[in-house]
Write a protein that holds these residues in place. Sequence first.
Motif, short mmCIF file in Angstrom:
data_model
loop_
_atom_site.label_atom_id
_atom_site.label_comp_id
_atom_site.label_asym_id
_atom_site.label_seq_id
_atom_site.Cartn_x
_atom_site.Cartn_y
_atom_site.Cartn_z
N SER A 1 3.70 23.23 18.02
CA SER A 1 3.74 24.21 16.93
C SER A 1 5.17 24.61 16.56
O SER A 1 5.40 25.19 15.50
CB SER A 1 2.95 25.46 17.32
N GLU A 2 6.14 24.31 17.43
CA GLU A 2 7.53 24.66 17.15
C GLU A 2 8.25 23.57 16.36
O GLU A 2 9.36 23.75 15.92
CB GLU A 2 8.28 24.91 18.47
N VAL A 3 7.60 22.42 16.21
CA VAL A 3 8.25 21.28 15.60
C VAL A 3 7.84 21.12 14.14
O VAL A 3 6.66 20.90 13.84
CB VAL A 3 7.92 19.98 16.37
N LEU A 4 8.78 21.25 13.23
CA LEU A 4 8.58 20.94 11.82
C LEU A 4 7.48 21.73 11.14
O LEU A 4 6.95 21.31 10.12
CB LEU A 4 8.30 19.44 11.64
N GLU B 1 15.04 14.76 12.14
CA GLU B 1 13.93 15.38 12.86
C GLU B 1 12.61 14.73 12.46
O GLU B 1 11.73 14.50 13.30
CB GLU B 1 13.91 16.88 12.55
N VAL B 2 12.47 14.45 11.18
CA VAL B 2 11.26 13.78 10.71
C VAL B 2 11.11 12.41 11.37
O VAL B 2 10.02 12.03 11.82
CB VAL B 2 11.28 13.63 9.18
N ALA B 3 12.20 11.66 11.45
CA ALA B 3 12.15 10.34 12.06
C ALA B 3 11.78 10.42 13.54
O ALA B 3 11.07 9.55 14.06
CB ALA B 3 13.49 9.63 11.89
N ALA B 4 12.25 11.46 14.21
CA ALA B 4 11.98 11.60 15.64
C ALA B 4 10.52 11.90 15.94
O ALA B 4 10.04 11.66 17.05
CB ALA B 4 12.86 12.70 16.22
N HIS B 5 9.79 12.42 14.95
CA HIS B 5 8.41 12.83 15.17
C HIS B 5 7.44 12.09 14.24
O HIS B 5 6.41 12.62 13.85
CB HIS B 5 8.27 14.33 14.98
N SER B 6 7.80 10.85 13.89
CA SER B 6 6.93 10.07 13.01
C SER B 6 7.25 8.59 13.16
O SER B 6 8.16 8.20 13.90
CB SER B 6 7.13 10.49 11.55
N ASP B 7 6.52 7.79 12.42
CA ASP B 7 6.76 6.35 12.40
C ASP B 7 7.43 5.93 11.09
O ASP B 7 7.31 4.80 10.65
CB ASP B 7 5.45 5.58 12.58
N ILE B 8 8.19 6.84 10.48
CA ILE B 8 8.76 6.59 9.16
C ILE B 8 9.74 5.42 9.16
O ILE B 8 9.75 4.61 8.23
CB ILE B 8 9.43 7.87 8.60
N VAL B 9 10.56 5.30 10.20
CA VAL B 9 11.54 4.21 10.25
C VAL B 9 10.83 2.87 10.39
O VAL B 9 11.16 1.89 9.72
CB VAL B 9 12.55 4.43 11.39
N GLU B 10 9.85 2.82 11.27
CA GLU B 10 9.08 1.59 11.46
C GLU B 10 8.39 1.17 10.17
O GLU B 10 8.39 -0.01 9.80
CB GLU B 10 8.05 1.80 12.57
N CYS B 11 7.78 2.13 9.47
CA CYS B 11 7.09 1.83 8.21
C CYS B 11 8.07 1.37 7.15
O CYS B 11 7.80 0.41 6.41
CB CYS B 11 6.33 3.05 7.73
N ARG C 1 0.85 -1.19 0.00
CA ARG C 1 0.00 0.00 0.00
C ARG C 1 0.88 1.25 0.00
O ARG C 1 2.07 1.18 0.33
CB ARG C 1 -0.95 0.01 1.20
N GLU C 2 0.30 2.41 -0.37
CA GLU C 2 1.10 3.63 -0.40
C GLU C 2 1.80 3.84 0.92
O GLU C 2 1.25 3.56 1.99
CB GLU C 2 0.22 4.85 -0.74
N PHE C 3 3.06 4.31 0.85
CA PHE C 3 3.88 4.43 2.06
C PHE C 3 3.15 5.29 3.08
O PHE C 3 2.90 6.47 2.85
CB PHE C 3 5.23 5.04 1.71
N PRO C 4 2.79 4.71 4.24
CA PRO C 4 1.81 5.34 5.13
C PRO C 4 2.36 6.27 6.20
O PRO C 4 1.58 6.86 6.95
CB PRO C 4 1.16 4.12 5.80
N ALA C 5 3.68 6.40 6.32
CA ALA C 5 4.24 7.12 7.47
C ALA C 5 3.74 8.55 7.54
O ALA C 5 3.76 9.29 6.55
CB ALA C 5 5.77 7.10 7.39
N GLU C 6 3.31 8.96 8.73
CA GLU C 6 2.80 10.31 8.94
C GLU C 6 3.66 11.07 9.93
O GLU C 6 4.24 10.50 10.85
CB GLU C 6 1.36 10.27 9.45
N LEU C 7 3.72 12.36 9.71
CA LEU C 7 4.43 13.26 10.62
C LEU C 7 3.49 13.58 11.77
O LEU C 7 2.42 14.14 11.58
CB LEU C 7 4.80 14.53 9.87
#
Length: 257
Positions: free
Chosen positions: A82-85, A128-138, A71-77
């Motif tokens: 409000s100070e993050v990304l 920073e993206v990895a720290a605030h998402s599940d991108i690595v897990e996905c 399925r389309e790569f699902p990782a979300e930020l």
Amino acid sequence: MRLMIVRHGDPDYEHDTLTERGWEEAKLLVPRFLKLNVKDFYVSPLGRAKDTASCTLKALNRTAVECDWLREFPAELLVKDSEVLQKGYPDTRKDENGFLPRITWDALPSYWTSRPEYFDRHEWRNSEVAAHSDIVECYDYVTGNFDRLLAEHGYVRCGNYYRAVKPNRDILVFFCHYGLECVLLSHLMNVSPFVLWHGTVMTPTSVTTVFTEEREEGIAYFRARAIGDVSHLSAAGLEPSFSARFCETYDDWSERH
């Protein structure tokens, strides 16, 4: 072994199917596979990919294995602060709980190109993206399943290459999505996925063809012969759909910004 990765046709995202144009594109794909001895077909569970595959599968009287990891790569930020990304992500919207989730791999050039970690095949995992998402897990979920499938077909991941346990000339076809395709290619090529997400465009029904090369006995590496090929559309006099692209020049507001 040959891998053929096909992006779905022009999408109707609201209804998770194809537009009229998308169905036309999907039908034009069929001749590409009529003379190929395809070992197995694999398809995303999402409607737009399944609909695209249906034209080819029907013509060949074949079926496809449905794989959730295609399925389309699902990782979300996951932005709540409000100070993050906030800067660098387009169309950032807020609700009463903070910023709404954003697609991790949809970043503005001014953001990701100024941070060298996104270019590095290892360090993007510590970004920073990895720290605030599940991108690595996905990412690991997708590539782990991908490697298990390749192992079933005779090629076992070993560090940065594949051991050709049962070398073959099988053809595997994957009907999936742009973001997901870039993940597969980044894994095969050992590069950061951010480079491919922002440096390539696979237009609807484009076909990417990747072959193994076994220059040393038992050691295989994948090389792309064609990335995002739409010659089947060109042969029919059809221009590729704009989907996945952004405005070629900023002053053209008829194109996506």
